[in-house]
Design a protein around this motif. Sequence first.
Motif, mmCIF file in Angstrom:
data_model
loop_
_atom_site.group_PDB
_atom_site.id
_atom_site.type_symbol
_atom_site.label_atom_id
_atom_site.label_comp_id
_atom_site.label_asym_id
_atom_site.label_seq_id
_atom_site.Cartn_x
_atom_site.Cartn_y
_atom_site.Cartn_z
ATOM 1 N N GLY A 232 -40.786 -8.891 -26.397
ATOM 2 C CA GLY A 232 -40.235 -10.208 -26.135
ATOM 3 C C GLY A 232 -39.330 -10.192 -24.921
ATOM 4 N N MET A 233 -38.861 -11.377 -24.535
ATOM 5 C CA MET A 233 -38.008 -11.539 -23.358
ATOM 6 C C MET A 233 -36.641 -12.039 -23.776
ATOM 7 N N ALA A 234 -35.594 -11.466 -23.165
ATOM 8 C CA ALA A 234 -34.219 -11.915 -23.376
ATOM 9 C C ALA A 234 -33.660 -12.418 -22.059
ATOM 10 N N MET A 235 -33.181 -13.656 -22.060
ATOM 11 C CA MET A 235 -32.590 -14.233 -20.859
ATOM 12 C C MET A 235 -31.271 -13.530 -20.540
ATOM 13 N N ALA A 236 -30.692 -13.855 -19.370
ATOM 14 C CA ALA A 236 -29.448 -13.212 -18.936
ATOM 15 C C ALA A 236 -28.330 -14.258 -18.812
ATOM 16 N N PRO A 237 -27.281 -14.130 -19.622
ATOM 17 C CA PRO A 237 -27.217 -13.274 -20.810
ATOM 18 C C PRO A 237 -27.993 -13.927 -21.952
ATOM 19 N N GLY A 238 -28.395 -13.131 -22.918
ATOM 20 C CA GLY A 238 -29.144 -13.700 -24.025
ATOM 21 C C GLY A 238 -29.683 -12.632 -24.949
ATOM 22 N N THR A 239 -30.440 -13.083 -25.940
ATOM 23 C CA THR A 239 -30.975 -12.174 -26.954
ATOM 24 C C THR A 239 -32.426 -12.515 -27.253
ATOM 25 N N TYR A 240 -33.089 -11.562 -27.871
ATOM 26 C CA TYR A 240 -34.402 -11.781 -28.461
ATOM 27 C C TYR A 240 -34.378 -11.144 -29.841
ATOM 28 N N GLY A 241 -34.832 -11.893 -30.850
ATOM 29 C CA GLY A 241 -34.907 -11.340 -32.197
ATOM 30 C C GLY A 241 -33.602 -11.412 -32.956
ATOM 31 N N PRO A 242 -33.542 -10.631 -34.035
ATOM 32 C CA PRO A 242 -34.553 -9.651 -34.464
ATOM 33 C C PRO A 242 -35.840 -10.317 -34.938
ATOM 34 N N SER A 243 -36.957 -9.801 -34.441
ATOM 35 C CA SER A 243 -38.278 -10.358 -34.749
ATOM 36 C C SER A 243 -39.266 -9.242 -35.038
ATOM 37 N N ALA A 244 -40.263 -9.560 -35.864
ATOM 38 C CA ALA A 244 -41.320 -8.592 -36.170
ATOM 39 C C ALA A 244 -42.207 -8.374 -34.954
ATOM 40 N N VAL A 245 -42.498 -7.114 -34.662
ATOM 41 C CA VAL A 245 -43.516 -6.794 -33.664
ATOM 42 C C VAL A 245 -44.726 -6.133 -34.320
ATOM 43 N N SER A 246 -44.631 -5.848 -35.608
ATOM 44 C CA SER A 246 -45.770 -5.300 -36.345
ATOM 45 C C SER A 246 -46.690 -6.421 -36.784
ATOM 46 N N MET A 247 -47.957 -6.051 -36.995
ATOM 47 C CA MET A 247 -48.953 -6.950 -37.553
ATOM 48 C C MET A 247 -49.434 -6.371 -38.879
ATOM 49 N N THR A 248 -50.031 -7.217 -39.706
ATOM 50 C CA THR A 248 -50.448 -6.762 -41.038
ATOM 51 C C THR A 248 -51.693 -5.886 -40.997
ATOM 52 N N SER A 249 -52.207 -5.613 -39.813
ATOM 53 C CA SER A 249 -53.305 -4.649 -39.645
ATOM 54 C C SER A 249 -52.803 -3.314 -39.099
ATOM 55 N N ASP A 250 -51.487 -3.154 -38.953
ATOM 56 C CA ASP A 250 -50.903 -1.916 -38.420
ATOM 57 C C ASP A 250 -50.545 -0.971 -39.567
ATOM 58 N N PRO A 251 -50.997 0.287 -39.525
ATOM 59 C CA PRO A 251 -50.689 1.224 -40.603
ATOM 60 C C PRO A 251 -49.234 1.689 -40.551
ATOM 61 N N ILE A 252 -48.706 2.047 -41.707
ATOM 62 C CA ILE A 252 -47.321 2.535 -41.784
ATOM 63 C C ILE A 252 -47.346 4.056 -41.629
ATOM 64 N N ILE A 253 -47.501 4.525 -40.405
ATOM 65 C CA ILE A 253 -47.418 5.960 -40.134
ATOM 66 C C ILE A 253 -45.966 6.391 -40.374
ATOM 67 N N PHE A 254 -45.777 7.508 -41.081
ATOM 68 C CA PHE A 254 -44.441 7.847 -41.574
ATOM 69 C C PHE A 254 -43.428 8.115 -40.468
ATOM 70 N N ARG A 255 -43.901 8.443 -39.296
ATOM 71 C CA ARG A 255 -42.997 8.790 -38.199
ATOM 72 C C ARG A 255 -43.355 7.960 -36.969
ATOM 73 N N GLY A 256 -42.328 7.482 -36.281
ATOM 74 C CA GLY A 256 -42.545 6.692 -35.082
ATOM 75 C C GLY A 256 -42.643 7.553 -33.839
ATOM 76 N N TYR A 257 -43.844 7.643 -33.282
ATOM 77 C CA TYR A 257 -44.062 8.236 -31.965
ATOM 78 C C TYR A 257 -44.125 7.035 -31.008
ATOM 79 N N TRP A 258 -43.051 6.779 -30.302
ATOM 80 C CA TRP A 258 -42.837 5.470 -29.694
ATOM 81 C C TRP A 258 -42.751 5.511 -28.174
ATOM 82 N N LYS A 259 -43.023 4.346 -27.586
ATOM 83 C CA LYS A 259 -42.711 4.069 -26.191
ATOM 84 C C LYS A 259 -42.002 2.710 -26.148
ATOM 85 N N VAL A 260 -40.946 2.629 -25.363
ATOM 86 C CA VAL A 260 -40.255 1.361 -25.127
ATOM 87 C C VAL A 260 -40.183 1.144 -23.620
ATOM 88 N N THR A 261 -40.741 0.044 -23.164
ATOM 89 C CA THR A 261 -40.687 -0.305 -21.746
ATOM 90 C C THR A 261 -39.712 -1.456 -21.550
#
Length: 226
Positions: free
Chosen positions: A134-163
């Motif tokens: 999502g996008m946060a304006m300056a100054p501003g906030t985004y969320g908290p919001s879900a980024v998961s979908m109900t087709s995403d598996p719950i893998i026990f560990r997060g191997y993540w990338k954040v851009t």
Amino acid sequence: MTLPTSNISMSAIWSEANSPYSSGQLSLLTMSFFSYFAGPNGSNSLTDNNWGVHEGSGANRIYGLAAKTSDYEIGDYSGLTYFYDNSTFQVTLNVTNNKTNPPPFPPPPVDNAVNVNIELWDSSFSYQYLSGGGMAMAPGTYGPSAVSMTSDPIIFRGYWKVTVSGAFPSFAGGTANININGNAHVAGGAIPAGPGGTTFDSTVYGTENVAAYGGYTGLYFDVTVN
């Protein structure tokens, strides 16, 4: 859907990870051994989703299971949920953008809004299974919001990338702090001016296990831009 805590059938275990079972031979060994990423959303070496307690030493197993090399038991699956439901299990993004926009004169004007995107991968970063942001304006906030979908598996560990990137070419640059489930992973990470951005990942900054935090069980990404 969640598996029952008693009288668990082989077909229920298979159905929780796939579509409702209709017919065919089921193997507890296969369902237990192979991970989600051996299925159609990974290498496609299998035609169905599985639970991953053995393959790769259990690095991509479903949340609630322990890694195993033998003695697979139906009771191991008691009460487990395979996919995020965004009610009990959720991946959440919360962004706080503390940057401001300077007065437009003298030109050129600066817009310090930011985009933040989350990706989750298998342990080898070969297969991505979740993406959202999502996008946060300056100054501003985004969320908290879900980024998961109900087709995403719950893998026990997060191997993540954040851009984290400027939403517009006039972004002046800044720094990012990234906490996951309340634990600090990135402090003062540099974000360049312009829209190019920086991708931070768990290879450098550490993985985080799925846990109860922020009202859900999952991964709660809290990103602050300064």
